[in-house]
Design a protein around this motif. Structure first.
Motif, PDB file in Angstrom:
ATOM      1  N   LEU A 177       0.829  -1.210   0.000  1.00 25.58           N
ATOM      2  CA  LEU A 177       0.000   0.000   0.000  1.00 25.58           C
ATOM      3  C   LEU A 177       0.861   1.256   0.000  1.00 25.58           C
ATOM      4  CD1 LEU A 177      -2.721  -1.121   2.584  1.00 25.58           C
ATOM      5  CD2 LEU A 177      -3.092  -0.679   0.143  1.00 25.58           C
ATOM      6  N   ILE A 178       1.924   1.234   0.781  1.00 20.49           N
ATOM      7  CA  ILE A 178       2.830   2.387   0.827  1.00 20.49           C
ATOM      8  C   ILE A 178       3.469   2.614  -0.536  1.00 20.49           C
ATOM      9  CG2 ILE A 178       4.974   3.270   1.850  1.00 20.49           C
ATOM     10  CD1 ILE A 178       4.218   1.669   4.399  1.00 20.49           C
ATOM     11  N   GLU A 179       3.887   1.544  -1.179  1.00 17.31           N
ATOM     12  CA  GLU A 179       4.526   1.649  -2.486  1.00 17.31           C
ATOM     13  C   GLU A 179       3.554   2.117  -3.563  1.00 17.31           C
ATOM     14  OE1 GLU A 179       6.075  -2.254  -2.894  1.00 17.31           O
ATOM     15  OE2 GLU A 179       7.899  -1.848  -1.731  1.00 17.31           O
ATOM     16  N   VAL A 273      -9.276   5.237  -1.531  1.00 15.98           N
ATOM     17  CA  VAL A 273      -8.756   4.302  -0.533  1.00 15.98           C
ATOM     18  C   VAL A 273      -8.355   3.006  -1.238  1.00 15.98           C
ATOM     19  CG1 VAL A 273      -9.197   2.987   1.579  1.00 15.98           C
ATOM     20  CG2 VAL A 273     -10.253   5.247   1.277  1.00 15.98           C
ATOM     21  N   ALA A 274      -7.086   2.645  -1.123  1.00 14.32           N
ATOM     22  CA  ALA A 274      -6.609   1.368  -1.660  1.00 14.32           C
ATOM     23  C   ALA A 274      -6.795   0.292  -0.587  1.00 14.32           C
ATOM     24  CB  ALA A 274      -5.145   1.473  -2.060  1.00 14.32           C
ATOM     25  N   VAL A 275      -7.143  -0.926  -1.012  1.00 11.41           N
ATOM     26  CA  VAL A 275      -7.496  -1.985  -0.059  1.00 11.41           C
ATOM     27  C   VAL A 275      -6.692  -3.256  -0.331  1.00 11.41           C
ATOM     28  CG1 VAL A 275      -9.364  -3.402   0.900  1.00 11.41           C
ATOM     29  CG2 VAL A 275      -9.848  -1.066   0.115  1.00 11.41           C
ATOM     30  N   VAL A 276      -6.178  -3.849   0.762  1.00 11.91           N
ATOM     31  CA  VAL A 276      -5.514  -5.155   0.706  1.00 11.91           C
ATOM     32  C   VAL A 276      -6.066  -6.001   1.841  1.00 11.91           C
ATOM     33  CG1 VAL A 276      -3.328  -6.414   0.808  1.00 11.91           C
ATOM     34  CG2 VAL A 276      -3.411  -4.166  -0.278  1.00 11.91           C
ATOM     35  N   LYS A 341       0.903   4.013 -10.777  1.00 15.19           N
ATOM     36  CA  LYS A 341       1.699   3.084 -11.577  1.00 15.19           C
ATOM     37  C   LYS A 341       3.015   3.683 -12.061  1.00 15.19           C
ATOM     38  CE  LYS A 341      -2.493   0.719 -13.080  1.00 15.19           C
ATOM     39  NZ  LYS A 341      -3.336   0.280 -14.202  1.00 15.19           N
ATOM     40  N   SER A 342       3.254   4.933 -11.738  1.00 18.48           N
ATOM     41  CA  SER A 342       4.493   5.575 -12.185  1.00 18.48           C
ATOM     42  C   SER A 342       5.589   5.364 -11.148  1.00 18.48           C
ATOM     43  CB  SER A 342       4.268   7.075 -12.395  1.00 18.48           C
ATOM     44  OG  SER A 342       5.494   7.729 -12.572  1.00 18.48           O
ATOM     45  N   ALA A 343       6.604   4.635 -11.516  1.00 18.43           N
ATOM     46  CA  ALA A 343       7.705   4.367 -10.585  1.00 18.43           C
ATOM     47  C   ALA A 343       8.434   5.656 -10.221  1.00 18.43           C
ATOM     48  CB  ALA A 343       8.671   3.361 -11.200  1.00 18.43           C
ATOM     49  N   ASP A 344       8.567   6.578 -11.192  1.00 13.67           N
ATOM     50  CA  ASP A 344       9.266   7.822 -10.914  1.00 13.67           C
ATOM     51  C   ASP A 344       8.511   8.640  -9.872  1.00 13.67           C
ATOM     52  OD1 ASP A 344      11.195   7.157 -12.732  1.00 13.67           O
ATOM     53  OD2 ASP A 344      10.246   8.240 -14.395  1.00 13.67           O
ATOM     54  N   PHE A 345       7.177   8.733 -10.045  1.00 17.12           N
ATOM     55  CA  PHE A 345       6.384   9.483  -9.078  1.00 17.12           C
ATOM     56  C   PHE A 345       6.415   8.799  -7.718  1.00 17.12           C
ATOM     57  CE2 PHE A 345       2.320  10.358  -6.942  1.00 17.12           C
ATOM     58  CZ  PHE A 345       2.400  11.718  -6.854  1.00 17.12           C
ATOM     59  N   ASN A 347       8.764   6.910  -6.407  1.00 20.58           N
ATOM     60  CA  ASN A 347      10.043   7.145  -5.740  1.00 20.58           C
ATOM     61  C   ASN A 347      10.109   8.542  -5.130  1.00 20.58           C
ATOM     62  OD1 ASN A 347      10.993   4.592  -6.364  1.00 20.58           O
ATOM     63  ND2 ASN A 347      11.906   5.253  -8.309  1.00 20.58           N
ATOM     64  N   GLY A 348       9.500   9.499  -5.810  1.00 17.94           N
ATOM     65  CA  GLY A 348       9.468  10.851  -5.280  1.00 17.94           C
ATOM     66  C   GLY A 348       8.651  10.949  -3.999  1.00 17.94           C
ATOM     67  N   VAL A 349       7.531  10.237  -3.943  1.00 15.38           N
ATOM     68  CA  VAL A 349       6.688  10.244  -2.750  1.00 15.38           C
ATOM     69  C   VAL A 349       7.416   9.618  -1.567  1.00 15.38           C
ATOM     70  CG1 VAL A 349       4.593   9.284  -1.706  1.00 15.38           C
ATOM     71  CG2 VAL A 349       4.492  10.256  -4.014  1.00 15.38           C
ATOM     72  N   LEU A 350       8.054   8.469  -1.804  1.00 14.85           N
ATOM     73  CA  LEU A 350       8.698   7.754  -0.710  1.00 14.85           C
ATOM     74  C   LEU A 350       9.936   8.482  -0.200  1.00 14.85           C
ATOM     75  CD1 LEU A 350       8.378   4.047  -1.911  1.00 14.85           C
ATOM     76  CD2 LEU A 350       7.032   5.228  -0.178  1.00 14.85           C
ATOM     77  N   SER A 351      10.536   9.287  -1.030  1.00 16.64           N
ATOM     78  CA  SER A 351      11.750   9.981  -0.599  1.00 16.64           C
ATOM     79  C   SER A 351      11.440  11.345   0.023  1.00 16.64           C
ATOM     80  CB  SER A 351      12.706  10.157  -1.799  1.00 16.64           C
ATOM     81  OG  SER A 351      12.092  10.967  -2.788  1.00 16.64           O
TER      82      SER A 351
END
Length: 352
Positions: A177-179, A273-276, A341-345, A347-351
């Protein structure tokens, strides 16, 4: 190896009275002195004496029967586990007697007594939602009755167990979910006394802490596995001043009504809201949106449960050391959790 059940002969010998006196005392016959009756009843309770209606027939033979107690067969996980357990037991030459606790502690204790009277040779058990006092299970262990617990069990219980790594699985689900961009992740947990739920809660916290998102338990709500309670808890969760943008649920059975409740409030899944969830029930792939869920190796778990029980049933050198088998899980990703789905975006959020 199964220990011999207590008989009226054992009680008579211990109290130095006749077998017929013990029999009449247990039946409450008036000719027995009250002190004698009290002594017999006290020892019978202490030794967990069970009337053995088939004693003569069973003295020279075995029942080759296993008792299985599950919380509720309407739960997909338990019905699927039962299919696997029964298949493995039949292949080994055993039959299966199945009981449901219906998530009731009292009914669970009653079913154990019923199965003991039916002379099962061993037990396979998953604890009920309401079970916090495990004295009834401890008695089986103390009497060396073959026993295997699966999925739901109590801590510090000296019995063989079959489970998945719930903490690691919840960590993996929460990190997913974080990713996918979630920053306020809630957890709809099971009852507070349920070890399985608490392990998943620990994994959820681990993932939040690793990514600097842990904010106490303001987003942790406990459910009792009923639809009504889940709907209420979900609506309370979504009414928070800062509602979650990600949700982990302890099981698919809770995820379905939770997703329904959010839709009724106009919450978009996964955009808002994303759900797992856990269990990867067949309905998960058919739900709209399809549900991301942790898959457990149910077929293998059932087979392993029977293997561990047979090891005890067929032991010839006395009780054996309990074993714990922890099986792997798999995160099955579907629509309900794929927000970004954007890996670049990402990575920006997580950093940030």
């Amino acid at each position: 190896m199964k220990s011999a059940p207590v008989t009226i002969k054992d009680i008579a010998k211990a109290l130095n009275i006749s077998i017929s006196t013990v029999s009449r005392a247990l039946r409450g016959m008036p000719e027995i002195h009250p002190d004698t009756r009290s002594a017999v009843m006290r020892l019978a309770e202490e030794w967990d004496y069970q009337p053995n209606q088939l004693a003569k027939n069973l003295a020279k033979s075995r029942t080759k029967t296993i008792g299985v107690i599950v919380p509720n067969l309407s739960y997909y996980f338990f019905s699927a586990m039962l299919n696997s357990i029964e298949d493995a037991a039949i292949q080994a030459g055993y039959s299966v007697l199945v009981c449901q606790s219906n998530e009731s502690y009292l009914r669970e204790t009653m079913q154990i007594q019923n199965l003991l009277r039916s002379q099962v040779e061993g037990f396979i058990l998953s604890l009920s939602r309401d079970t916090s006092n495990c004295a009834h299970v401890e008695r089986l262990i103390q009497k060396n009755v073959p026993l295997v617990l699966f999925d739901r069990y109590a801590d510090n219980m000296a019995a063989s167990k079959v489970m998945v790594d719930n903490r690691e699985a919840a960590f993996k689900a929460t990190e997913h979910l974080i990713e996918n961009g979630c920053r306020r992740i809630a957890f709809l947990a099971g009852p507070p006394q349920l070890v399985l739920s608490n392990q998943r809660l620990a994994g959820y916290r681990d993932a939040l802490t690793k990514h600097g998102l842990y904010m106490g338990d303001q987003y942790v709500f406990h459910c009792d596995y009923t639809q009504e309670n889940t709907l209420m808890q979900t609506l309370a969760l979504m009414s928070l001043p800062q509602p979650p943008d990600g949700l982990l649920t302890v099981s698919d059975r809770i995820a379905y009504p939770a997703m329904y409740a959010m839709k009724q409030k106009g919450v978009r899944i996964p955009d808002d809201v994303a759900v797992v969830s856990f269990n990867n029930e067949p309905l998960s792939s058919l739900f709209s949106p399809s549900l991301t869920s942790i898959s457990q190796p149910i077929q293998e778990m059932g087979m392993e449960t029977v293997r561990l029980l047979l090891r005890q049933l067929e032991a010839t050198d006395g009780p054996i050391t309990p074993e714990t088998t922890v099986m792997p899980t798999q995160l099955v990703v579907r629509e309900s959790s794929l927000r970004m789905k954007s890996a670049d975006f990402l990575n920006g959020v997580l950093s940030s």
